[in-house]
Design a protein around this motif. Structure first.
Motif, PDB file in Angstrom:
ATOM      1  N   UNK A   4       4.017   2.467   1.397  1.00 30.65           N
ATOM      2  CA  UNK A   4       4.437   3.042   0.092  1.00 30.65           C
ATOM      3  C   UNK A   4       4.560   2.103  -1.020  1.00 30.65           C
ATOM      4  N   UNK A   5       5.299   0.933  -0.765  1.00 33.21           N
ATOM      5  CA  UNK A   5       4.935  -0.199  -1.811  1.00 33.21           C
ATOM      6  C   UNK A   5       3.486  -0.466  -2.411  1.00 33.21           C
ATOM      7  N   UNK A   6       2.832  -0.865  -1.154  1.00 36.83           N
ATOM      8  CA  UNK A   6       1.526  -0.930  -1.612  1.00 36.83           C
ATOM      9  C   UNK A   6       0.881   0.203  -2.578  1.00 36.83           C
ATOM     10  N   UNK A   7       1.130   1.408  -2.200  1.00 33.00           N
ATOM     11  CA  UNK A   7       0.755   2.674  -3.020  1.00 33.00           C
ATOM     12  C   UNK A   7       1.297   2.668  -4.333  1.00 33.00           C
ATOM     13  N   UNK A   8       2.446   2.113  -4.573  1.00 30.79           N
ATOM     14  CA  UNK A   8       3.081   2.100  -5.969  1.00 30.79           C
ATOM     15  C   UNK A   8       2.111   1.041  -6.631  1.00 30.79           C
ATOM     16  N   UNK A   9       1.831  -0.113  -6.352  1.00 32.04           N
ATOM     17  CA  UNK A   9       0.797  -1.149  -6.885  1.00 32.04           C
ATOM     18  C   UNK A   9      -0.617  -0.233  -7.265  1.00 32.04           C
ATOM     19  N   UNK A  10      -0.757   0.286  -6.261  1.00 32.93           N
ATOM     20  CA  UNK A  10      -2.138   1.102  -6.631  1.00 32.93           C
ATOM     21  C   UNK A  10      -2.371   1.954  -7.728  1.00 32.93           C
ATOM     22  N   UNK A  11      -1.179   2.746  -7.612  1.00 33.24           N
ATOM     23  CA  UNK A  11      -1.147   3.912  -8.831  1.00 33.24           C
ATOM     24  C   UNK A  11      -0.986   3.248 -10.027  1.00 33.24           C
ATOM     25  N   UNK A  12      -0.252   1.964 -10.317  1.00 33.32           N
ATOM     26  CA  UNK A  12      -0.002   1.389 -11.604  1.00 33.32           C
ATOM     27  C   UNK A  12      -1.455   0.731 -12.146  1.00 33.32           C
ATOM     28  N   UNK A  13      -2.368   0.386 -10.649  1.00 33.93           N
ATOM     29  CA  UNK A  13      -3.502  -0.688 -11.157  1.00 33.93           C
ATOM     30  C   UNK A  13      -4.550   0.378 -11.470  1.00 33.93           C
ATOM     31  N   UNK A  14      -4.667   1.725 -10.997  1.00 33.42           N
ATOM     32  CA  UNK A  14      -5.458   2.732 -11.215  1.00 33.42           C
ATOM     33  C   UNK A  14      -5.406   3.068 -12.782  1.00 33.42           C
ATOM     34  N   UNK A  15      -3.864   3.266 -12.987  1.00 30.30           N
ATOM     35  CA  UNK A  15      -3.668   3.766 -14.406  1.00 30.30           C
ATOM     36  C   UNK A  15      -3.943   2.492 -15.176  1.00 30.30           C
ATOM     37  N   UNK A  16      -3.829   1.501 -15.039  1.00 30.56           N
ATOM     38  CA  UNK A  16      -4.072   0.178 -15.992  1.00 30.56           C
ATOM     39  C   UNK A  16      -5.536   0.164 -16.034  1.00 30.56           C
ATOM     40  N   UNK A  17      -6.389   0.491 -15.172  1.00 31.00           N
ATOM     41  CA  UNK A  17      -7.890   0.429 -15.071  1.00 31.00           C
ATOM     42  C   UNK A  17      -8.458   1.432 -16.067  1.00 31.00           C
ATOM     43  N   UNK A  18      -7.759   2.876 -15.943  1.00 29.14           N
ATOM     44  CA  UNK A  18      -8.249   4.033 -16.823  1.00 29.14           C
ATOM     45  C   UNK A  18      -7.851   3.761 -17.966  1.00 29.14           C
ATOM     46  N   UNK A  19      -6.667   3.342 -18.438  1.00 34.38           N
ATOM     47  CA  UNK A  19      -6.148   3.049 -19.855  1.00 34.38           C
ATOM     48  C   UNK A  19      -7.029   1.982 -20.348  1.00 34.38           C
ATOM     49  N   UNK A  20      -7.212   0.745 -19.694  1.00 31.60           N
ATOM     50  CA  UNK A  20      -8.108  -0.157 -20.037  1.00 31.60           C
ATOM     51  C   UNK A  20      -9.566   0.122 -20.603  1.00 31.60           C
ATOM     52  N   UNK A  21     -10.162   1.085 -19.619  1.00 37.70           N
ATOM     53  CA  UNK A  21     -11.423   1.589 -19.987  1.00 37.70           C
ATOM     54  C   UNK A  21     -11.340   2.404 -21.178  1.00 37.70           C
ATOM     55  N   UNK A  22     -10.380   3.152 -21.566  1.00 33.77           N
ATOM     56  CA  UNK A  22     -10.147   3.978 -22.749  1.00 33.77           C
ATOM     57  C   UNK A  22      -9.969   3.263 -23.796  1.00 33.77           C
ATOM     58  N   UNK A  23      -9.185   1.894 -23.660  1.00 41.53           N
ATOM     59  CA  UNK A  23      -9.246   0.944 -24.962  1.00 41.53           C
ATOM     60  C   UNK A  23     -10.574   0.268 -25.179  1.00 41.53           C
ATOM     61  N   UNK A  24     -11.268  -0.120 -24.213  1.00 40.71           N
ATOM     62  CA  UNK A  24     -12.240  -1.133 -24.358  1.00 40.71           C
ATOM     63  C   UNK A  24     -13.612  -0.485 -24.487  1.00 40.71           C
ATOM     64  N   UNK A  25     -13.949   0.536 -23.705  1.00 36.55           N
ATOM     65  CA  UNK A  25     -15.270   1.106 -23.835  1.00 36.55           C
ATOM     66  C   UNK A  25     -15.708   1.793 -25.399  1.00 36.55           C
ATOM     67  N   UNK A  26     -14.751   1.991 -25.933  1.00 40.43           N
ATOM     68  CA  UNK A  26     -15.290   2.427 -27.531  1.00 40.43           C
ATOM     69  C   UNK A  26     -15.772   1.047 -28.156  1.00 40.43           C
TER      70      UNK A  26
END
Length: 111
Positions: free
Chosen positions: A86-108
């Motif tokens: 569960x603890x590892x899953x929490x890290x995975x969720x925020x890491x995936x969200x950060x990657x998606x948001x990072x792509x939304x910021x940098x791809x343009x």
């Protein structure tokens, strides 16, 4: 002052002992470099900083949970596995969200 010392010691120990923490920090450094290269906005910097804090904080919490579970249950136990997963899953969720948001910021900027 003692509290700050212990907090920094916890951050340092997590960095020293956890491969994923090193990966998160490397990615953070790359994002910072890209932020300077692409001159991202102040709002985008604030979002990145919040995501850095979220990912690193959850990685530290994950490490703390794993250490406590290992202390109280050195042998395999199904509930210990649930806590660690569960603890590892929490890290995975925020890491995936950060990657998606990072792509939304940098791809343009890249396109």
């Amino acid at each position: 002052m003692k509290s700050f010392f212990h907090a920094f010691e916890g951050i340092y120990n997590t960095f020293k002992s956890e491969r994923n923490m090193k990966i998160h920090i490397l990615i953070m450094i790359l994002v910072i470099i890209c932020g300077f290269i692409f001159h991202i906005t102040k709002t985008e910097w604030l979002i990145c900083i919040l995501l850095f804090a979220g990912v690193l904080s959850l990685e530290i919490i994950n490490t703390a949970i794993e250490a406590i579970v290992d202390l109280v249950s050195p042998e395999f136990h199904p509930l210990a596995k649930v806590a660690k997963d569960a603890a590892a899953g929490a890290v995975l969720i925020i890491a995936i969200a950060a990657a998606i948001i990072g792509l939304m910021i940098f791809v343009p900027y890249i396109l």
